[in-house]
Design an enzyme around this catalytic site. Structure first.
Site, PDB file in Angstrom:
ATOM      1  N   GLU A  87       0.871  -1.175  -0.111  1.00 42.75           N
ATOM      2  CA  GLU A  87      -0.154   0.051   0.112  1.00 42.75           C
ATOM      3  C   GLU A  87       0.778   1.357  -0.055  1.00 42.75           C
ATOM      4  O   GLU A  87       0.619   2.347  -0.635  1.00 42.75           O
ATOM      5  CB  GLU A  87      -0.861   0.011   1.120  1.00 42.75           C
ATOM      6  CG  GLU A  87      -1.943  -1.123   1.038  1.00 42.75           C
ATOM      7  CD  GLU A  87      -2.835  -1.249   2.223  1.00 42.75           C
ATOM      8  OE1 GLU A  87      -4.121  -1.226   2.125  1.00 42.75           O
ATOM      9  OE2 GLU A  87      -2.287  -1.484   3.517  1.00 42.75           O
ATOM     10  N   GLU A 135      -3.385  -9.508   4.520  1.00 45.18           N
ATOM     11  CA  GLU A 135      -4.549  -9.056   5.502  1.00 45.18           C
ATOM     12  C   GLU A 135      -5.504 -10.050   5.715  1.00 45.18           C
ATOM     13  O   GLU A 135      -6.132 -10.197   6.888  1.00 45.18           O
ATOM     14  CB  GLU A 135      -4.996  -7.843   5.439  1.00 45.18           C
ATOM     15  CG  GLU A 135      -3.923  -6.482   5.478  1.00 45.18           C
ATOM     16  CD  GLU A 135      -3.138  -6.389   4.237  1.00 45.18           C
ATOM     17  OE1 GLU A 135      -2.374  -5.290   4.388  1.00 45.18           O
ATOM     18  OE2 GLU A 135      -3.280  -7.220   3.297  1.00 45.18           O
TER      19      GLU A 135
END
Length: 742
Positions: free
Chosen positions: A132, A152
């Site tokens: 990210e 995640e």
């Protein structure tokens, strides 16, 4: 319990709403210059996780580089062995640190808002928040050996720092769904093809990265800001998401996070702006963070790491300083399915391994299996043909035990027969060097009895691989009463080298995994006697989240395996014996009847189900089996009844869990985590419930568990696994003193 279809509806219809001490921000990102290129280097070893000090340092360094008039472009890179492994998961216990400004979203915004081109130069494995962060940069370059991933989902969350909103802006929606819901690691070549990476770098990746930054120094950054890029949607997009929800739900088996990942990606296609989509991502993350699944998944994540720090629960401390011997070569006895799988595990770890059989025909079959596995790996793109040849060259076929005189470890992998195993151990003891570890792949038999056939009981232990051995991650290492700490350390180190989840356990029939499996298996069969049918038992267990129900699992493994084991332990003796009571315990002959009628499972095309043909995979209910079940019920004098799903679940799982407490009580297992990792990685227990021991404590609740175990104990007094574990009673009595009187 939520079935997959219902869970899809929950996710699609949901309207989610948002409702300690801190370390000094020392410089964990340094700023240097190479000509007109500023280099911001993450320095938070070993994995450059994005803790608060690191985040603050990144923002400060980018700001300084932007304000330096001599700097034309910026490289963001990582020191050590990776770019960044993402968020600092240890901060999750302290929300003040997770959200302390600048949080990760603010960091990505600060990087993206920079007026000068920022180039992420990634190497090693970049994960989660690291990816990210790279998506906040205007360009992303990845070393050819590097990998990226957004894992995640495995800890019950979505990539919640712009990941679900930015990934579908740089690649197709189907690829974004696959990457985010699977959490898999993607190679540099695939990442470039997908579009998330702009260039693949060669070995001199830093110089190449700096040169790239120089080449784009005068290019406008506006078009390169991912948050401003459009999501590629068309008339097929709604169908893409419909199919994705169904496909992901079937695979998730009750786990929330994969479906909410799809929902967050869908938000990127429907939101009127990037910020609106980002708010939906935040809402979803908030919902998942307070669900019961997220702490269970995070427990599993940390539990896998905790068991690597193995211990022996007998009060001794010698294991703490024990060092395993280096394994330079190994041998496997038996070239059947398990032996070949173990050999594959060894050679894939780079260990030259002798594969031993009793005759040339069996040996040739084993070698062909190895070649087949390697050819499949090449076909799947997991290795090159040259790599497959190099791995196969490590396999050393032999018919003579004399060739094993210098190996460091031998793993015996013949069928479950104690007399045969003791004979093999006696031969190995006479041939192998004194320091060699002699291990058995037995799943149930007594390690100490095998060790008694040798003059080196301190060098003997069990190494129970799970089938298929080269794929299944679990390795259950069994210590005998005389096994030395050095031998234990050797086995545990070897497991790690083979990339296994290795758990050290004590010696008893079935050890931990199969000992706990026994009541699970027995109760499933008793439920069939009392009124259920195979598909009803299996459906309940699969709705709970198990990878496969008991009857389907038996058919896949082969019903004759359990039959041979029962024969070894003297349970299959018909004459002069009540069919429904063996050795003082309730017993069902149903599985024996299936085997004796030729129904061995998938390999014969018939078992609990009909598969149409030998090797078939699609199970169909079989009237012949239904009649056999009716016959066994009648012979046992049982009046069949409807059995609700909740009873099926409790009777299959609670006896299993009670046996787990007994494993702890008897010091066969060292910790709850040991048991949970065995069941997560060896038996397909649903990860989002943490494992049987976590599930008992945190989802069922120990008082309720004890109450139901007592109920079934009174209902079925001839089944000893329903007698409550004293440890369970003790744990309940810590909060409920009256329970100690049980």
């Amino acid at each position: 319990m939520l079935r997959a279809k219902n869970l899809v509806q929950l996710v699609i219809k949901s309207n989610l709403c948002t409702t300690g001490s801190v370390r000094t921000a020392e410089a964990m990102a340094t700023l240097s210059k190479r000509g007109q290129v500023a280099v911001v280097t993450l320095k938070n070893p070993p994995l450059n996780v994005l803790s608060y000090p690191t985040r603050a340092s990144i923002v400060q360094s980018i700001k300084e580089a932007e304000q330096d008039a001599s700097v034309k472009s910026i490289v963001l890179c990582g020191s050590g062995r990776s770019f960044s492994a993402g968020a600092d998961i240890t901060e999750f216990a302290n929300p003040d640190l997770v959200f302390k400004e600048p949080n990760l979203i603010e960091v990505t915004k600060a990087v993206e808002a920079c007026s000068k081109p920022v180039v992420a130069v990634m190497h090693g494995t970049s994960l989660g928040g690291g990816v990210e962060l790279a998506l906040g940069c205007h360009y992303r370059l990845l070393h050819k050996a590097g990998k990226i991933g957004l894992p995640e989902v495995h800890i019950g969350l979505v990539p919640g720092a712009t990941g679900t909103q930015k990934v579908p802006r740089v690649m197709s929606i189907p690829n974004a769904i696959d990457m985010i819901t699977s959490g898999r690691h993607i190679s540099a070549k695939e990442a470039h093809k997908m579009g998330i990476v702009d260039k693949v770098l060669e070995d001199d990746y830093m110089n190449e990265g700096v040169a790239f930054a120089e080449s784009v120094a005068n290019d406008p950054v506006g078009p390169r800001r991912v948050s401003q890029m459009p999501v590629k949607v068309d008339e097929t997009t709604p169908m893409v998401f419909k199919v994705a929800y169904e496909k992901v739900a079937a695979k998730a088996r009750g786990m929330y996070s994969p479906l909410f990942c799809v929902k967050a990606i869908e938000a990127a296609t429907k939101a009127s702006s990037f910020e609106e989509g980002l708010q939906m991502e935040k809402n979803i993350q908030t919902f998942l963070a307070v669900s019961e699944q997220t702490p269970a998944l995070q427990y599993a994540f940390f539990g896998e790491r905790a068991i690597s720090k193995w211990s022996v629960p007998d009060g001794s401390t010698s294991y703490k300083t024990a060092k395993g011997q280096e394994v330079k070569s190994a041998a496997v006895i038996g070239a059947g399915t398990m032996g070949v799988g173990i050999t594959m595990s060894m050679v894939l770890a780079g260990i030259p391994t002798y594969l031993t059989e009793q005759n040339q025909e069996y040996l040739e079959k084993g070698l062909k299996m190895v070649q087949g596995y390697l050819a499949h790996g090449v076909k799947q793109g997991r290795m090159s043909e040259d790599k497959a040849k190099q791995i196969f060259s490590l396999v050393r076929p032999t018919l003579s035990y004399d060739d094993l005189k210098d190996v460091d470890v031998v793993v015996e992998a013949v069928f479950e027969n104690m007399a045969l195993k003791k004979e093999i151990f006696k031969k190995l003891d006479g041939v192998c060097k004194p320091s060699a570890v002699l291990a058995s792949n037995t799943s149930t038999l007594d390690i100490d009895e095998m060790a008694s056939a040798t003059t080196r009981p301190d060098k003997v232990m069990g190494m129970h691989f799970f089938s298929p051995a080269h794929i299944m991650k679990l390795l259950e290492n069994i210590r005998g009463k005389d096994t030395s700490p050095e031998t234990m350390a050797t086995a545990m180190d070897l497991g790690k080298r083979m990339k296994k989840v290795s758990v050290l356990v004590g010696n008893c029939p079935g050890f931990v995994g199969n000992r706990m499996l026994a009541p699970y298996s027995k109760e499933a069969i008793f439920l069939l006697e009392e009124g259920a049918l195979p598909h009803e038992v299996d459906q309940t267990l699969e709705d709970f989240g198990l990878a496969m129900g008991l009857c389907r699992m038996g058919d896949l493994a082969g019903l004759d395996i359990g039959y041979k084991s029962r024969k070894e332990f003297g349970f299959i003796q018909r004459e002069g014996q009540d069919d429904f009571l063996r050795k003082g315990e309730r017993y069902s002959p149903l599985s024996d009847w299936l085997v004796e009628s030729g129904r061995l499972g998938q390999k014969t095309g018939k078992g609990f189900y009909n598969y149409g043909k030998p090797g078939g995979r699609k199970p169909e209910a079989d009237p012949e089996v239904t009649q056999m079940i009716m016959d066994v019920s009648q012979k046992a004098g049982i009046t069949r009844r409807h059995i609700p799903a909740q009873e099926i679940l409790e009777r299959c799982l609670y006896g299993l869990i009670n046996e787990g407490f007994k494993c702890l009580e008897e010091q066969i297992a060292s910790s709850d985590e040991d048991i949970d990792m065995i069941w997560l990685y060896g038996y397909g227990w649903p990860r989002h419930t943490g494992g049987p021991m976590y599930y008992a404590k945190n989802i069922v609740g120990l008082p309720k568990l004890l109450e139901r175990i007592l109920y079934y104990h009174f209902q079925h007094p001839n089944s000893p696994y329903w007698k409550p574990s004293q440890l369970l009673i003790d744990r309940v009595s810590e909060d409920h003193p009256h329970a100690s009187k049980l």
